[in-house]
Design an enzyme around this catalytic site. Sequence first.
Site, PDB file in Angstrom:
ATOM      1  N   ARG A  61       0.824  -1.214   0.000  1.00  0.00           N
ATOM      2  CA  ARG A  61       0.000   0.000   0.000  1.00  0.00           C
ATOM      3  C   ARG A  61       0.857   1.262   0.000  1.00  0.00           C
ATOM      4  O   ARG A  61       0.412   2.321  -0.418  1.00  0.00           O
ATOM      5  CB  ARG A  61      -0.932  -0.012   1.209  1.00  0.00           C
ATOM      6  CG  ARG A  61      -2.254   0.704   0.953  1.00  0.00           C
ATOM      7  CD  ARG A  61      -3.246   0.446   2.068  1.00  0.00           C
ATOM      8  NE  ARG A  61      -2.656   0.644   3.365  1.00  0.00           N
ATOM      9  CZ  ARG A  61      -2.782  -0.180   4.403  1.00  0.00           C
ATOM     10  NH1 ARG A  61      -3.495  -1.268   4.313  1.00  0.00           N
ATOM     11  NH2 ARG A  61      -2.183   0.087   5.535  1.00  0.00           N
ATOM     12  N   TYR A 114     -15.060  20.859 -11.031  1.00  0.00           N
ATOM     13  CA  TYR A 114     -15.541  19.519 -11.432  1.00  0.00           C
ATOM     14  C   TYR A 114     -16.666  19.031 -10.507  1.00  0.00           C
ATOM     15  O   TYR A 114     -16.504  19.007  -9.277  1.00  0.00           O
ATOM     16  CB  TYR A 114     -14.324  18.589 -11.360  1.00  0.00           C
ATOM     17  CG  TYR A 114     -14.520  17.166 -11.757  1.00  0.00           C
ATOM     18  CD1 TYR A 114     -14.861  16.826 -13.058  1.00  0.00           C
ATOM     19  CD2 TYR A 114     -14.337  16.151 -10.830  1.00  0.00           C
ATOM     20  CE1 TYR A 114     -15.016  15.493 -13.429  1.00  0.00           C
ATOM     21  CE2 TYR A 114     -14.480  14.816 -11.185  1.00  0.00           C
ATOM     22  CZ  TYR A 114     -14.830  14.497 -12.487  1.00  0.00           C
ATOM     23  OH  TYR A 114     -14.977  13.187 -12.842  1.00  0.00           O
ATOM     24  N   ASP A 186      -6.685  22.155  -9.416  1.00  0.00           N
ATOM     25  CA  ASP A 186      -6.931  20.986 -10.249  1.00  0.00           C
ATOM     26  C   ASP A 186      -6.398  21.324 -11.645  1.00  0.00           C
ATOM     27  O   ASP A 186      -6.956  22.155 -12.358  1.00  0.00           O
ATOM     28  CB  ASP A 186      -8.438  20.676 -10.275  1.00  0.00           C
ATOM     29  CG  ASP A 186      -8.761  19.422 -11.069  1.00  0.00           C
ATOM     30  OD1 ASP A 186      -7.934  19.000 -11.897  1.00  0.00           O
ATOM     31  OD2 ASP A 186      -9.856  18.861 -10.856  1.00  0.00           O
ATOM     32  N   LYS A 211      -6.886  11.163 -17.489  1.00  0.00           N
ATOM     33  CA  LYS A 211      -7.150  11.917 -18.713  1.00  0.00           C
ATOM     34  C   LYS A 211      -5.902  11.931 -19.605  1.00  0.00           C
ATOM     35  O   LYS A 211      -5.510  10.914 -20.110  1.00  0.00           O
ATOM     36  CB  LYS A 211      -7.613  13.328 -18.342  1.00  0.00           C
ATOM     37  CG  LYS A 211      -8.735  13.348 -17.280  1.00  0.00           C
ATOM     38  CD  LYS A 211     -10.063  12.847 -17.821  1.00  0.00           C
ATOM     39  CE  LYS A 211     -11.101  12.610 -16.731  1.00  0.00           C
ATOM     40  NZ  LYS A 211     -11.425  13.760 -15.898  1.00  0.00           N
TER      41      LYS A 211
HETATM   42  C1  LIG Z   1     -11.857  13.696 -14.650  1.00  0.00           C
HETATM   43  C2  LIG Z   1     -11.541  14.785 -13.755  1.00  0.00           C
HETATM   44  C3  LIG Z   1     -11.342  14.541 -12.399  1.00  0.00           C
HETATM   45  C4  LIG Z   1     -11.514  13.175 -11.783  1.00  0.00           C
HETATM   46  O1  LIG Z   1     -10.699  12.195 -12.309  1.00  0.00           O
HETATM   47  P1  LIG Z   1     -11.099  10.642 -12.181  1.00  0.00           P
HETATM   48  O2  LIG Z   1      -9.825   9.932 -12.410  1.00  0.00           O
HETATM   49  O3  LIG Z   1     -12.152  10.386 -13.196  1.00  0.00           O
HETATM   50  O4  LIG Z   1     -11.616  10.432 -10.786  1.00  0.00           O
HETATM   51  C5  LIG Z   1     -11.034  15.617 -11.599  1.00  0.00           C
HETATM   52  N1  LIG Z   1     -10.927  16.862 -12.087  1.00  0.00           N
HETATM   53  C6  LIG Z   1     -11.111  17.126 -13.393  1.00  0.00           C
HETATM   54  C7  LIG Z   1     -10.970  18.518 -13.881  1.00  0.00           C
HETATM   55  C8  LIG Z   1     -11.429  16.110 -14.263  1.00  0.00           C
HETATM   56  O5  LIG Z   1     -11.632  16.382 -15.548  1.00  0.00           O
END
Ligand SMILES: *Cc1c(COP(=O)(O)O)cnc(C)c1O
Length: 393
Positions: A61, A114, A186, A211
Amino acid sequence: MGSGSGKSGGGKRHLGTRLTHAARDRKLTQNGVNPVVQRASTVLVESASKLFEPGGWTYGRHGTATHEALRQALMEIEDAKHCALVASGLMACTVPFIAFAETGAHVLVGDNTYGPTRRFCDRTLSRWGCETEYFDTTIGGGIEKLIRPTTKLIFLESPGSMTFEIADAPAIAAAAKAKNVVTVMDNTWSGGVFYRPLSLGFDVSVQANTKYVSGGADVLNGAIFTNDEALMARLKETIADLGSNVSADDAYTVLRGARSLALRMDRHQASALAVARWLKTHPAIQRVLHPALEDDPGHALWKRDFSGASGLFGIVLKASSTQQTHAFLDALELFGLGFSYGGFESLAIHCDPQLKRSTVKLAYGGPLIRLSIGLEDPADLIADLDQALKPLA
Ligand SMILES: *Cc1c(COP(=O)(O)O)cnc(C)c1O
């Protein structure tokens, strides 16, 4: 190839080079080109005296060689001194709240954040006795007036991943710093490549590797970055307490994608701009939301703070009915209809049903569609959009 570390004696090499050569330490690769996929719950130690030694790899972990390799590569992208991995991008967003807020705390969250991050604040953080106040992300230094003695965290996303407003991050960071409030950005839209929140004064940057960084639409993963050792210690404690885990296979998959990140981002950027400029002139389109377009409201800030743009932007249709909007989306052949972005394939979604605002009323005067421009040839994407828009023009 030399040592394989990719570190030059003098100035920093370019990101494409650093990402190709990151994490090539022989301890991590065992002489392969790539790091080993070390699937491990138990990690054996050499002797009894080492069982409780701090800092070592002592349990799955806490990470293995594969996780260490991924962290090294990711730190090249964000230009960060510290990095922690978490199971998803959403978890990268929520962990800083858990780490830095407490009962009675007030947190400031950008109104274009988000949706699932907002939901965490509204549903879970509120139950812990923390108050979330949303702010218009174009507020800039005006955020100072919203900071209270109990404010523990400012969280923001720039640009918003559906509405694409650009925030004055340095002004917000400066106001927060003066009052000792932790700032979190973010940074998913830029893939970490075109925006460096830590260099603009933000304390923490988070990335959904799901992403652009992984780029294959086949893995969920997140990372948290900071240059501040004390903040990272607190973040790591929180992650350890929550029991979050990233599998070695997922870490390997993200790293494999990340090797080509710089190259892919250039293509996403060029193709998206070509498509956006074409859409701007189309009679069925009311507006294109893309900060790299000269007349976009966020363009000046984008130009100042970003080194490029990713493949994600919005369009507002002139047509107004849900039926017309759905007909357009359903007519697309190369754009899959689905959430997420940053993968190799183009995607489209209708945004209106999930737009949420507390501070301002959004009025685009038409349906908002989000396009994620993939790695297809942009001429083919334009032709596809053209045929799908024809009935609306
Ligand atoms: C997709 C996304 C997230 C979350 O990511 P996951 O891996 O799907 O949990 C957070 N912030 C933004 C801006 C995103 O586009």
